[in-house]
Design a protein around this motif. Structure first.
Motif, mmCIF file in Angstrom:
data_model
loop_
_atom_site.group_PDB
_atom_site.id
_atom_site.type_symbol
_atom_site.label_atom_id
_atom_site.label_comp_id
_atom_site.label_asym_id
_atom_site.label_seq_id
_atom_site.Cartn_x
_atom_site.Cartn_y
_atom_site.Cartn_z
ATOM 1 N N SER A 129 -1.672 0.491 18.312
ATOM 2 C CA SER A 129 -1.680 -0.958 18.053
ATOM 3 C C SER A 129 -2.819 -1.359 17.119
ATOM 4 C CB SER A 129 -1.786 -1.733 19.369
ATOM 5 O OG SER A 129 -2.963 -1.346 20.080
ATOM 6 N N GLU A 130 -3.978 -0.693 17.248
ATOM 7 C CA GLU A 130 -5.100 -0.980 16.356
ATOM 8 C C GLU A 130 -4.762 -0.611 14.920
ATOM 9 O OE1 GLU A 130 -9.315 -0.375 18.371
ATOM 10 O OE2 GLU A 130 -8.012 1.325 18.866
ATOM 11 N N LEU A 131 -4.104 0.527 14.741
ATOM 12 C CA LEU A 131 -3.774 0.981 13.391
ATOM 13 C C LEU A 131 -2.712 0.100 12.737
ATOM 14 C CD1 LEU A 131 -3.805 4.848 13.880
ATOM 15 C CD2 LEU A 131 -5.255 3.547 12.316
ATOM 16 N N THR A 132 -1.694 -0.312 13.514
ATOM 17 C CA THR A 132 -0.673 -1.182 12.919
ATOM 18 C C THR A 132 -1.281 -2.516 12.498
ATOM 19 O OG1 THR A 132 -0.031 -1.896 15.152
ATOM 20 C CG2 THR A 132 1.291 -0.150 14.123
ATOM 21 N N ASP A 133 -2.224 -3.020 13.275
ATOM 22 C CA ASP A 133 -2.896 -4.284 12.919
ATOM 23 C C ASP A 133 -3.752 -4.127 11.668
ATOM 24 O OD1 ASP A 133 -1.736 -5.565 15.029
ATOM 25 O OD2 ASP A 133 -3.491 -5.454 16.343
ATOM 26 N N LYS A 134 -4.537 -3.058 11.626
ATOM 27 C CA LYS A 134 -5.453 -2.862 10.502
ATOM 28 C C LYS A 134 -4.718 -2.556 9.203
ATOM 29 C CE LYS A 134 -9.416 -1.258 13.247
ATOM 30 N NZ LYS A 134 -10.356 -2.331 12.862
ATOM 31 N N LEU A 135 -3.592 -1.855 9.303
ATOM 32 C CA LEU A 135 -2.847 -1.459 8.108
ATOM 33 C C LEU A 135 -1.725 -2.426 7.762
ATOM 34 C CD1 LEU A 135 -2.579 2.357 8.908
ATOM 35 C CD2 LEU A 135 -4.087 1.309 7.220
ATOM 36 N N ASN A 136 -1.414 -3.314 8.724
ATOM 37 C CA ASN A 136 -0.344 -4.298 8.536
ATOM 38 C C ASN A 136 0.989 -3.614 8.214
ATOM 39 O OD1 ASN A 136 0.752 -6.888 8.460
ATOM 40 N ND2 ASN A 136 0.359 -7.110 6.255
ATOM 41 N N VAL A 137 1.336 -2.628 9.037
ATOM 42 C CA VAL A 137 2.595 -1.891 8.860
ATOM 43 C C VAL A 137 3.336 -1.847 10.189
ATOM 44 C CG1 VAL A 137 1.761 -0.454 6.970
ATOM 45 C CG2 VAL A 137 1.474 0.336 9.340
ATOM 46 N N SER A 138 4.609 -1.477 10.130
ATOM 47 C CA SER A 138 5.413 -1.341 11.343
ATOM 48 C C SER A 138 5.045 -0.043 12.067
ATOM 49 C CB SER A 138 6.900 -1.324 10.987
ATOM 50 O OG SER A 138 7.214 -0.135 10.277
ATOM 51 N N VAL A 139 5.445 0.025 13.325
ATOM 52 C CA VAL A 139 5.191 1.230 14.111
ATOM 53 C C VAL A 139 5.924 2.420 13.507
ATOM 54 C CG1 VAL A 139 5.527 2.326 16.360
ATOM 55 C CG2 VAL A 139 4.744 -0.044 16.239
ATOM 56 N N ASP A 140 7.155 2.213 13.031
ATOM 57 C CA ASP A 140 7.923 3.312 12.440
ATOM 58 C C ASP A 140 7.241 3.867 11.191
ATOM 59 O OD1 ASP A 140 9.849 3.215 14.386
ATOM 60 O OD2 ASP A 140 11.204 1.920 13.243
ATOM 61 N N THR A 141 6.746 2.968 10.330
ATOM 62 C CA THR A 141 6.036 3.411 9.119
ATOM 63 C C THR A 141 4.774 4.178 9.492
ATOM 64 O OG1 THR A 141 6.873 1.552 7.833
ATOM 65 C CG2 THR A 141 4.887 2.635 7.008
ATOM 66 N N LEU A 142 4.043 3.650 10.462
ATOM 67 C CA LEU A 142 2.812 4.313 10.895
ATOM 68 C C LEU A 142 3.113 5.702 11.459
ATOM 69 C CD1 LEU A 142 -0.242 4.216 11.431
ATOM 70 C CD2 LEU A 142 0.279 3.206 13.664
ATOM 71 N N ARG A 143 4.176 5.815 12.230
ATOM 72 C CA ARG A 143 4.501 7.106 12.843
ATOM 73 C C ARG A 143 4.817 8.161 11.788
ATOM 74 N NH1 ARG A 143 7.875 4.696 17.946
ATOM 75 N NH2 ARG A 143 6.110 4.612 19.402
ATOM 76 N N ARG A 144 5.465 7.761 10.700
ATOM 77 C CA ARG A 144 5.733 8.718 9.622
ATOM 78 C C ARG A 144 4.430 9.251 9.027
ATOM 79 N NH1 ARG A 144 10.198 5.212 8.574
ATOM 80 N NH2 ARG A 144 8.968 3.994 7.070
ATOM 81 N N MET A 191 0.841 -1.190 0.000
ATOM 82 C CA MET A 191 0.000 0.000 0.000
ATOM 83 C C MET A 191 0.883 1.249 0.000
ATOM 84 S SD MET A 191 -2.993 1.089 2.741
ATOM 85 C CE MET A 191 -3.828 -0.483 2.639
ATOM 86 N N PHE A 192 0.608 2.194 -0.899
ATOM 87 C CA PHE A 192 1.384 3.426 -0.983
ATOM 88 C C PHE A 192 1.072 4.343 0.209
ATOM 89 C CE2 PHE A 192 1.038 2.208 -5.511
ATOM 90 C CZ PHE A 192 2.413 2.053 -5.768
ATOM 91 N N PRO A 193 2.017 5.259 0.554
ATOM 92 C CA PRO A 193 1.785 6.155 1.693
ATOM 93 C C PRO A 193 0.465 6.930 1.615
ATOM 94 C CG PRO A 193 4.077 6.275 1.019
ATOM 95 C CD PRO A 193 3.379 5.409 0.006
ATOM 96 N N LEU A 194 0.131 7.476 0.435
ATOM 97 C CA LEU A 194 -1.119 8.231 0.308
ATOM 98 C C LEU A 194 -2.334 7.351 0.564
ATOM 99 C CD1 LEU A 194 -0.482 10.611 -2.739
ATOM 100 C CD2 LEU A 194 -0.791 11.251 -0.345
ATOM 101 N N GLU A 195 -2.263 6.095 0.115
ATOM 102 C CA GLU A 195 -3.368 5.161 0.347
ATOM 103 C C GLU A 195 -3.502 4.861 1.832
ATOM 104 O OE1 GLU A 195 -3.756 2.240 -3.423
ATOM 105 O OE2 GLU A 195 -1.807 2.163 -2.448
ATOM 106 N N ARG A 196 -2.353 4.648 2.511
ATOM 107 C CA ARG A 196 -2.392 4.387 3.952
ATOM 108 C C ARG A 196 -2.976 5.573 4.706
ATOM 109 N NH1 ARG A 196 2.885 2.706 3.363
ATOM 110 N NH2 ARG A 196 3.602 4.560 4.491
ATOM 111 N N GLN A 197 -2.526 6.765 4.317
ATOM 112 C CA GLN A 197 -2.995 7.960 5.018
ATOM 113 C C GLN A 197 -4.492 8.173 4.832
ATOM 114 O OE1 GLN A 197 -0.218 10.792 3.360
ATOM 115 N NE2 GLN A 197 1.478 9.535 4.114
ATOM 116 N N LYS A 198 -4.989 7.888 3.626
ATOM 117 C CA LYS A 198 -6.433 7.983 3.390
ATOM 118 C C LYS A 198 -7.177 6.936 4.227
ATOM 119 C CE LYS A 198 -10.051 8.024 -0.138
ATOM 120 N NZ LYS A 198 -10.954 7.170 0.653
ATOM 121 N N LYS A 199 -6.589 5.722 4.318
ATOM 122 C CA LYS A 199 -7.207 4.656 5.117
ATOM 123 C C LYS A 199 -7.261 5.049 6.596
ATOM 124 C CE LYS A 199 -8.757 0.430 5.790
ATOM 125 N NZ LYS A 199 -10.112 0.025 5.332
ATOM 126 N N ILE A 200 -6.195 5.691 7.072
ATOM 127 C CA ILE A 200 -6.178 6.147 8.469
ATOM 128 C C ILE A 200 -7.313 7.142 8.720
ATOM 129 C CG2 ILE A 200 -4.869 7.515 10.154
ATOM 130 C CD1 ILE A 200 -2.306 6.288 8.845
#
Length: 253
Positions: free
Chosen positions: A23-38, A1-10
């Motif tokens: 923790s809910e967001l990392t599970d739903k998006l299937n990404v690392s904590v570092d990626t999510l934080r960016r 999933m591209f960053p813009l797609e993830r951000q829209k999903k968030i």
């Protein structure tokens, strides 16, 4: 999933739930904590979300009306329930008006198999939803309001006096017993006023969050509304109060 797609999903997830843990967001998006934080840092800088202890929350507009795209997914379960109930009041052969708005849009999904149905609308999403069906479509001519995907300023092209609408399904941003229904945009409000004048029965489709709000532009007093269809989260005291009016409050299930 591209960053813009993830951000829209968030944003989509937060529009529904308002607050989410990391923790809910990392599970739903299937990404690392570092990626999510960016992603979260960028959305925070854009003013779309706010960081809280252990999670994030959506930043809701303090003024005016939220965008149609946000409202399309906000309280979606309730809006679909309201729309299903509205569809039960629509019969074969009716000529109806479907207003622009996220709740009335859902009605279009449930009326595709009605026979000899005519739909008058100012909603581009409703037109798109019903385009490849047997429903007869009439769109109000006028100026496109892009952020609402609707047609307003009807006096450019459309003669409302030719309409013979049996049932109008109207959206609103606010409902009070004292002041009736109201909206944020003057052009939307004027269109709804005119439709109410030309329709035999008026149905307001509104989720329970609209009650108790009296926003910028008055549309019509409660006495002009035949039915209000809402969800089961409506305040129970309101149900009793509406029994003393001529407006029937219908609770969807």
């Amino acid at each position: 999933m591209f960053p813009l797609e993830r951000q829209k999903k968030i944003i989509d997830l937060l529009t529904i739930k308002k607050v989410l843990k990391i923790s809910e967001l990392t599970d739903k998006l299937n990404v690392s904590v570092d990626t999510l934080r960016r992603d979260l840092n960028l959305l925070t800088k854009q003013g779309k979300i706010e960081k809280i202890y252990g999670g994030v929350k959506i930043v809701e507009s303090k003024f005016g009306e939220s965008a149609i795209d946000e409202r399309m997914i906000s309280h979606l379960e309730e809006k679909e329930s309201i729309a299903r109930t509205c569809s039960e009041w629509i019969n074969d052969g009716d000529c109806i008006f479907i207003d622009s708005g996220s709740t009335t849009y859902q009605i279009a999904k449930y009326i595709k198999n009605k026979k000899n149905l005519t739909v008058v609308t100012n909603s581009i999403p409703v037109i798109t939803e019903l385009m490849n069906t047997d429903v007869e479509l009439i769109i109000i001519g006028g100026k496109i309001r892009k952020n609402e995907q609707s047609v307003v300023t009807f006096d450019y092209l459309f003669n409302f006096n030719e309409l013979n609408i049996l049932k109008a399904f109207i959206c609103t941003s606010g409902i009070t017993l004292e002041r009736g229904i109201s909206d944020y945009n003057v052009e939307e409000a004027l269109t709804r006023k005119k439709i109410i004048e030309r329709s035999k029965e008026i149905y307001v489709a509104a989720d329970s969050t609209k009650f108790g709000k009296d926003v910028t532009i008055a549309i019509a007093p409660i006495e002009q509304i035949n039915y209000i269809i809402t969800d089961e989260n409506v305040n129970k005291d309101l149900i009793n109060e509406f029994r003393h009016t001529n407006t029937e409050l219908i609770i969807s299930e």
